[in-house]
Design an enzyme around this catalytic site. Structure first.
Site, PDB file in Angstrom:
ATOM      1  N   HIS A 341       0.829  -1.206   0.000  1.00 15.07           N
ATOM      2  CA  HIS A 341       0.000   0.000   0.000  1.00 15.07           C
ATOM      3  C   HIS A 341       0.864   1.257   0.000  1.00 15.07           C
ATOM      4  CE1 HIS A 341       0.924   0.765   4.236  1.00 15.07           C
ATOM      5  NE2 HIS A 341       0.612  -0.499   4.516  1.00 15.07           N
ATOM      6  N   CYS A 359       3.783  -4.537   6.485  1.00 18.62           N
ATOM      7  CA  CYS A 359       3.341  -4.389   5.102  1.00 18.62           C
ATOM      8  C   CYS A 359       4.478  -3.905   4.213  1.00 18.62           C
ATOM      9  CB  CYS A 359       2.168  -3.419   5.028  1.00 18.62           C
ATOM     10  SG  CYS A 359       0.668  -4.055   5.803  1.00 18.62           S
TER      11      CYS A 359
END
Length: 414
Positions: A341, A359
């Site tokens: 992301h 992430c």
């Protein structure tokens, strides 16, 4: 980063169509026959006989037809058998009250017919037969029976949805509402057809949600352009103890898109986007912080969904230093909460060090470009020395982290 888990929903389609799509749990950067009716009583599956209606010629005896099961509220889950006594069967039609027919075949001697499908729970069936006696006289007969309803119904959620285009690593994945103990019987009802004879196998897993699940993956990544159809003829199949009955069939079809692979090198802090063997862009990234629960996973993860802008909350994955923020261009990689992301707050670390909560973060501009290129089913091949370990088969679509031999062993038909 992470967020609270949403509920699951499904759209149910008519019988013989696949009826729902799995929705992702919430996000997180993990770091987290009308006619003669049989005379048997309720639950009696003994056969009943009916004589053919044509009048016999001189010395020609009428044909007697026996149908099993017979009666009312008989157990479901078995085939229908029709036997001609004193002659042969020329045709048999078994029709349910909703108009569906059970396919079947007449034996080589012409005396018996057996359905190729099982009877479903809570159904009414009509059996029409045409016969010929030993003397050549034609006749017909009709019989009927009903099956007992299911005490518990097992339902299916699955991916991918129908009429979609997916990446070369996308498995077919079915998750069941209730336990499946009769796994071999269920697996026998699942038929995968491809446009190019792709080799693959089913494998039984425990889903991240704790439910039983079965996935079909090819031996190697799909060939781009492959057309795939799943026919799950489950209606009338018993899941086993505590699982209940399946009371419908499912069908879905999808297509494999371009040969896209995402290569993530956590040690070099770089993501490479490759299409059909050509690297289109190298993107500086920052992965999970080394040395603890914030580390990223390694191995092959499969893009599960493009979720856009979502709320990520560290409390949903048990991290002590709470964060709660809206995150753009979010692409889910695991059920446990690892995403790729946009992470503009980590800009100083892109291409230099791993400082995320698990992430794979990148700039807004790179994330926007990358988000527009990838599709669910694309593989992320992640390497790095300091990680939490390899993505498990049930944590998203981690089946690619098993060898082909290991995956085949997970089939109930081995």
């Amino acid at each position: 980063m992470s967020l609270a888990r949403p509920g699951r929903s499904a759209a149910r389609l008519p019988v013989a169509l696949l009826a729902a799509a799995l929705l992702a749990p919430l996000a997180a950067c993990s770091s987290g026959t009308t006619g003669t009716t049989g005379t048997s009583g309720a639950g009696d599956a003994k056969g009943t006989s009916a004589s053919a209606t044509a009048s016999p010629g001189a010395g020609d005896r009428p044909v007697t037809v026996a149908v099993t099961p017979a009666g009312n509220q008989v157990p479901a889950g078995g085939p229908v058998r029709v036997t001609a006594i004193g002659g042969t069967l020329t045709s048999v039609t078994v029709t349910a009250a909703d108009g569906r027919t059970l396919p079947g075949e007449v034996a080589a001697d012409g005396r018996t017919w057996t359905s190729g499908r099982k009877t479903a729970p809570g159904a009414a069936y009509e059996v029409r037969t045409a016969t010929r006696s030993a003397g050549g006289t034609a006749g017909s007969s009709t019989a009927a029976f009903t099956t007992a309803p299911a005490g518990k119904v097992n339902k299916v959620d699955w991916r991918p949805g129908g009429a979609t285009t997916v990446g070369i690593a996308q498995p077919i994945s079915l998750v069941f509402d209730h336990p499946v103990r009769n796994r071999a019987e269920v697996e026998k009802q699942l038929k995968v057809t491809t446009s190019n004879g792709t080799e693959g196998s089913w494998g039984w897993l425990r889903d991240w949600s704790g439910r039983d699940r079965v996935d079909w993956r090819p031996r190697t990544y799909w060939k781009p352009g492959t057309r795939v159809t799943l026919e799950a003829e489950l209606n009338g199949t018993d899941s086993g103890p505590d699982g209940g009955w399946f009371v419908r069939d499912y069908r879905t079809a999808f297509t494999i898109g371009a040969g896209q692979v995402v290569k993530v090198d956590l040690d070099r802090h770089r993501l490479s986007f490759v299409r059909d063997g050509k690297t289109l862009r190298r993107i500086p990234v920052s992965g999970g912080t080394p040395g603890g629960d914030k580390r990223s996973w390694r191995g092959t993860a499969v893009l599960m969904a493009k979720e856009g802008t979502i709320n990520m909350n560290s409390e949903t994955v048990g991290l002590g230093n709470a964060y709660d923020k809206m995150v753009d261009h979010s692409m889910r990689l695991t059920w446990s909460g690892m995403y790729a992301h946009a992470a503009p707050w980590n800009a100083r670390f892109f291409g230099r060090s791993n400082q995320s909560s698990g992430c794979i973060g990148m700039s807004d501009a790179d994330a926007a470009w990358f988000y527009a290129q990838v599709r669910p089913g694309d593989p992320f091949e992640i390497t790095g020395r300091d990680t939490k370990g390899v993505v498990a088969p049930g944590n998203g679509f981690g089946a690619w982290n098993l060898s082909w031999a290991e995956w085949q062993e997970k089939s109930a038909l081995r």
